[in-house]
Design an enzyme around this catalytic site. Structure first.
Site, PDB file in Angstrom:
ATOM      1  CD  GLU A 291      -3.028  -0.744   2.347  1.00 41.04           C
ATOM      2  OE1 GLU A 291      -4.133  -1.310   2.258  1.00 41.04           O
ATOM      3  OE2 GLU A 291      -2.697  -0.065   3.337  1.00 41.04           O
ATOM      4  CB  CYS A 292       0.728   4.396   0.102  1.00 39.38           C
ATOM      5  SG  CYS A 292       0.989   6.151  -0.262  1.00 39.38           S
ATOM      6  N   GLY A 293       3.433   3.627   0.173  1.00 38.04           N
ATOM      7  CA  GLY A 293       4.876   3.490   0.237  1.00 38.04           C
ATOM      8  C   GLY A 293       5.338   2.081  -0.063  1.00 38.04           C
TER       9      GLY A 293
ATOM     10  CB  SER B 167      -3.233   0.501  -5.387  1.00 40.25           C
ATOM     11  OG  SER B 167      -3.937   0.706  -4.177  1.00 40.25           O
TER      12      SER B 167
ATOM     13  CG  MET C 199       5.706   4.666  -3.954  1.00 43.24           C
ATOM     14  SD  MET C 199       6.265   6.281  -3.355  1.00 43.24           S
ATOM     15  CE  MET C 199       5.700   6.225  -1.669  1.00 43.24           C
TER      16      MET C 199
END
Length: 453
Positions: free
Chosen positions: A336-338, A434, A341
């Protein structure tokens, strides 16, 4: 502070007319003061927030809980209060910190506001008023709120950032003329300001003088706030009819979770729900070059601040090898998010430096041209997604994807108003992620899902 005894479970919501009014400082001071004086107190945060709960836990020694009236059904909210307040080491007092302004919410009906949460739990509201640059005018926001939203039980106010004792007397007098109860106030004090950065306040674990700050905030609360009066104004929390179930289906039976200052954004109600669902949880630190346990059938990389540690993460060979092994044994890998990435090819930091990431998904992310992405999200899982059905979540990031999208998407997304945002995220085999943070399953919990969902 006297010997007031709180009976289970009573509580208040500390809200404000606007962000940056001082809610967090007042909340932390009270949490530290109450816990230090032997009153078992449960801290909570209204809405989606990862950082304030870390500060609350540092203040009280007790894990904080997020209460999100937009994403969670009333029965779920009440169940979380009951679970956290009446479980092991029961708490007698619930102290909820609001978010943004007291009536600020989302969607057509402005759900998720502190006022809506107060109504759902039957709690009174205490407003924290930043009185810098005003005296008699400070009553206007309180009177406006009482007039426009009489169903919100505003019990009184706490004055923040008073310029002097004389300033305090003038404001108190103005409030008294309009029948507004003042529970005290805090003088303007630079030592009561918390450091912040691009995603909000600095988490407790990264604050170098957090204990000094909390003790000073507790002293300020004890000196300036009528704590006994505040406790006496609390109401019994509405927990009747509550129910607790896993907010989202566990990713697996044995879930390895990244957890350190680069991967710190995970909700405690998610972890508790996975445990209730029968999952075994283990934790590892990518920044310490640790790998997930070899028997994990799922690996979760939550959000956090990997962009601040990208260079170090790029050099963590053991972490990289452990993630490759997880993929090779067909474990579910979700970010999720970080975390999303880090699953990608590269992170480009604000100075334009490129840092190699895990390369398990085809996307790259960049902070060279930061753009704010913020808001609640409805997420419909697409075929192959590890989290099924429709989910309630949120986004808060400045990073952007680079190089176009390659591969299958993960979610079909809308915002809180039902406006279509298109398909987001990515999945490749059993690896997916995501930018969205999931809060709760939404299929059977909300009546305002977008048309056709």
């Amino acid at each position: 502070m006297g010997q007031f005894v709180v009976t289970p479970v009573r509580g208040i919501i500390l809200a404000a007319p606007a962000s940056s009014s001082g809610k967090t400082t007042v909340t932390l001071g009270l949490l530290r003061l109450l816990s230090r004086n032997g009153i078992p107190v449960q801290g909570a945060k209204c809405g989606p927030d990862y950082i304030d709960p870390t500060l609350q836990e540092a203040a009280s020694g007790r894990a904080s809980v997020n209460l999100d009236q937009w994403a969670m059904p009333v029965a779920g909210l009440r169940g979380l209060v009951e679970e956290n307040c009446l479980g092991d080491g029961p708490a007698r007092f619930l102290l909820v910190e609001g978010a943004m302004g007291v009536i600020d919410g989302a969607g057509p009906d402005r759900e998720g506001s502190p006022a809506r949460l107060a109504h759902a739990l039957g709690l009174p509201v205490i407003l924290v008023i930043d009185v810098r640059g005003q005296s008699d005018s400070s009553v206007l926001s309180v009177l406006g709120m009482k007039s426009a939203y009489p169903e919100t039980r505003i019990q009184g106010v706490i004055l923040n950032r008073l310029g002097s004792e004389r300033h305090g007397r003038i404001v108190r007098s103005a409030m008294a003329r309009h029948g507004i109860r003042v529970f005290g106030g805090l003088l303007k004090d630079e030592r009561l300001e918390l450091p912040s950065r691009h995603l909000g306040l600095v988490p407790a674990g990264e604050h170098p003088r957090i204990e000094e700050f909390l003790d000073h905030a507790a002293h300020a609360a004890e000196s300036g706030i009528d704590v006994d009066g505040l406790l006496a104004s609390a109401s019994s929390a509405g927990i009747a009819g509550g129910s607790v179930r896993p907010p989202v289906r566990p990713l697996g039976q044995r879930i390895a979770i990244a957890r350190d200052v680069a991967f710190a954004f995970i909700y405690e109600h998610i972890l508790a729900g996975w445990r209730r669902g029968g999952a075994e949880l283990s934790f590892f630190s990518p920044l310490d070059d640790q790998m997930p346990v070899e028997d994990a059938d799922a690996v979760f990389l939550p959000g956090g601040f990997p962009e601040l540690h990208a260079g170090k993460l790029a050099d963590c060979a053991r972490f990289r090898r452990g993630m490759q092994r997880a993929v090779a044994r067909q474990a579910v890998v979700y970010g999720e998010c970080g975390g999303y990435m880090v699953l990608g090819q590269e992170i480009t930091d604000g100075e334009g430096m490129r840092h190699r990431m895990l390369g398990l998904l085809p996307h790259s992310t960049s902070f060279r041209n930061p753009r704010l992405h913020l808001g609640y999200r409805f997420l419909r899982a697409l075929d192959g997604a590890p989290l099924e059905g429709t989910l309630a979540g949120h986004e808060f990031h400045y990073s952007c994807s680079e190089g176009g999208h390659v591969g299958r998407h993960l979610f079909d997304a809308t915002d809180a108003d039902g406006v279509a945002l298109g398909r987001i995220g990515c999945q490749d085999g059993r690896v997916s992620g995501s930018f969205a943070h999931v809060i709760c399953a939404a299929d059977s919990l909300r009546s305002d899902l977008p048309s056709g969902w």
